[in-house]
Design an enzyme around this catalytic site. Structure first.
Site, PDB file in Angstrom:
ATOM      1  N   GLY A 171       1.037  -5.526  -1.562  1.00 43.29           N
ATOM      2  CA  GLY A 171       0.365  -6.109  -0.403  1.00 43.29           C
ATOM      3  C   GLY A 171      -0.821  -6.967  -0.768  1.00 43.29           C
ATOM      4  N   ASN A 172      -1.548  -6.575  -1.847  1.00 41.34           N
ATOM      5  CA  ASN A 172      -2.736  -7.351  -2.214  1.00 41.34           C
ATOM      6  C   ASN A 172      -2.387  -8.648  -2.918  1.00 41.34           C
ATOM      7  OD1 ASN A 172      -1.856  -6.172  -4.580  1.00 41.34           O
ATOM      8  ND2 ASN A 172      -3.921  -5.793  -5.377  1.00 41.34           N
ATOM      9  N   LYS A 291       7.494   4.577  11.270  1.00 45.92           N
ATOM     10  CA  LYS A 291       6.770   3.463  10.656  1.00 45.92           C
ATOM     11  C   LYS A 291       6.009   2.679  11.724  1.00 45.92           C
ATOM     12  CE  LYS A 291       6.024   0.804   7.000  1.00 45.92           C
ATOM     13  NZ  LYS A 291       5.385   1.290   5.757  1.00 45.92           N
ATOM     14  N   LYS A 437       6.944   4.062  -4.234  1.00 45.23           N
ATOM     15  CA  LYS A 437       7.085   3.233  -5.430  1.00 45.23           C
ATOM     16  C   LYS A 437       7.770   4.013  -6.549  1.00 45.23           C
ATOM     17  CE  LYS A 437       2.848   0.776  -4.203  1.00 45.23           C
ATOM     18  NZ  LYS A 437       3.546  -0.294  -3.492  1.00 45.23           N
TER      19      LYS A 437
END
Length: 471
Positions: A171-172, A291, A437
């Site tokens: 995301g970053n 979500k 992940k």
């Protein structure tokens, strides 16, 4: 007889890898695949399986290390498994032919299985080099047979294999803590992330990019909501919003790479593919959507919207507001994956499965669904299906930790699949952060991948970067 013919052809450089993979054309896919599988198996058995089985199990590791073959230890068990799978598929060749008319779906599935097994076997062959010790010390063969057939062939100049890697942007890569998400901020961030891949590019890797879209798809939903309230413009469903962000983020990534290429004098193409990912309409996740996506609402607004659009809204864990929640089903198939692979192997950088992919179900064609697919798991599936050598998951920490931010915190350098599974069972990884992940990494390695590296983008130039998950 077949092995003698094979050896003669290989020695005369009449057989090339591309011929082994694609001969017989696409018109009769299963026949070519099965024939290729049998051909490779004959080489495989003579070169690897028989010599391996001649070595006592307790001594295999010792001999493998003496052969200086780092891939062999990780590949052995999977090679034997692939061998079994291909034998089973070859045995069902008649069934496939018979099913083409009566059971087309079953035939297609069997063809796919044979393709994946064949591709996996082929990829393993490309990694096994110079295992001389097996034939030399444990198999009674003539002098001309000392070097295994395929290992000998791999030494010829006709073979040039570049490593293929899938890189999942975190995301970053686009938006960082404390930023508003302006265009200038995002293009600066993504260019820095693309710049961090220079070490792979300079090693001549072929690269496929996956990426997230969490903040961006939330902003798109806010824009749709505002448009509906102020101008009466109908808000679009979730799958449409994911498609929007695939295009916009893909544009940013392409621009970031082109800026880096211009500065470094690199001549490579980069392109974005709008990618649909198939999920199961009966996936249990659809019965338990968790979500959160989109804007925040009051309880009254959420209840009104729920009646209007039949969607599910849940209370936010950090406030008294409510948000729409959608399912996060498991990705089953990446559409147009053959094109992704072809483009990547031709040297193009391909951006795909953005935001985990546009979620669709196969129902009289395809149909979009209200769901969000985990981008790391979708990227792992992509890596498996294209036969990637390595899978990188970029995040905001340099390594994976156990006891994170607690007493006894420990950074992990290299862990096995078994160790990673044990840490998951212990709850060492947060479900909203590192656990997905690690599961994506496990999916890749357990399905034929060499290793998955979880790290931050800035560490990619370091050969010992990140946490490496291996078999």
């Amino acid at each position: 007889m077949q092995l003698a013919t094979t050896r003669k052809a290989i020695e005369q450089n009449d057989i090339h890898i591309k011929d082994l993979r694609f001969r017989d054309g696409m018109a009769k896919k299963y026949k070519g695949t099965i024939r290729n599988g049998r051909f490779l198996l004959s080489c495989f058995k003579a070169s690897f399986i028989s010599p391996l089985q001649a070595i006592p199990a307790r001594n295999r590791a010792k001999y493998a290390s003496k052969a200086s073959n780092t891939s062999f230890l990780q590949a052995t068990n999977r090679l034997l498994s692939i061998n079994t799978n291909l034998n089973a598929i070859n045995a069902k060749a008649k069934d496939i032919r018979a099913w083409e008319k009566t059971k087309p779906v079953a035939a297609k599935t069997m063809i796919k299985q044979s393709e994946y097994s064949f591709a996996s076997l082929f990829n393993m062959f490309s990694k096994l080099q110079k295992p001389k010790i097996y034939c030399k010390r444990h198999v009674n063969v003539s002098k001309s047979e000392k070097m295994p057939i395929f290992a000998s062939y791999l030494k010829t100049k006709t073979v040039e294999m570049k490593k293929l890697a899938v890189v999942a942007f975190g995301g970053n890569a686009l938006l960082r803590s404390g930023q508003k998400g302006t265009y200038q901020e995002q293009i600066k961030n993504v260019t820095e992330t693309c710049d961090s891949l220079l070490s792979l590019l300079k090693q001549d890797y072929n690269i496929v990019i996956g990426h997230g879209n969490g903040p961006q798809v939330g902003n798109v939903m806010l824009q749709h909501e505002a448009g509906k309230k102020k101008f009466g413009v109908e808000a679009m469903p979730m799958d449409f919003c994911v498609a929007e962000t695939q295009g916009s983020i893909g544009y940013l990534i392409e621009q970031g790479f082109r800026n880096v290429f211009a500065r470094e004098g690199i001549d490579r193409n980069v392109l974005t593919l709008l990618t649909q990912v198939v999920v199961d309409k009966n996936d249990p996740a659809f019965k338990n959507p968790v979500k959160p996506v989109g804007p925040y609402y009051t309880k009254e607004e959420a209840e009104a919207f729920a009646k209007e659009n039949s969607c599910t809204y849940a209370k936010d864990s950090k406030s008294d507001k409510y948000r729409k929640v959608v399912a996060s089903p498991k990705p089953l198939k990446v559409m147009n994956i053959e094109i992704v692979k072809q483009l990547a192997l031709e040297g193009n950088i391909v951006v795909t499965v953005g935001g985990g992919g546009i979620p669709v179900v196969e129902e009289a064609g395809v149909k979009g669904v209200e769901a969000v697919i985990d981008k790391d798991l979708a990227s792992a599936l992509t890596a498996v299906e294209i036969g990637a050598d390595e899978f990188y998951i970029l995040t905001d920490v340099p390594k994976v930790y156990i006891n994170f931010r607690k007493e006894g915190e420990l950074a992990l350098d290299v862990i096995t699949v078994k160790q990673a599974e044990e840490y998951l069972e212990q709850g060492q990884f947060g479900e909203g952060s590192m656990a997905p992940k690690v599961r994506a990494a496990l999916h890749f390695v357990k399905n034929g991948g060499k290793e998955c590296i979880i790290t931050e983008a800035g560490q990619l130039g370091n050969p010992d970067c990140g946490t490496r998950i291996v078999w």
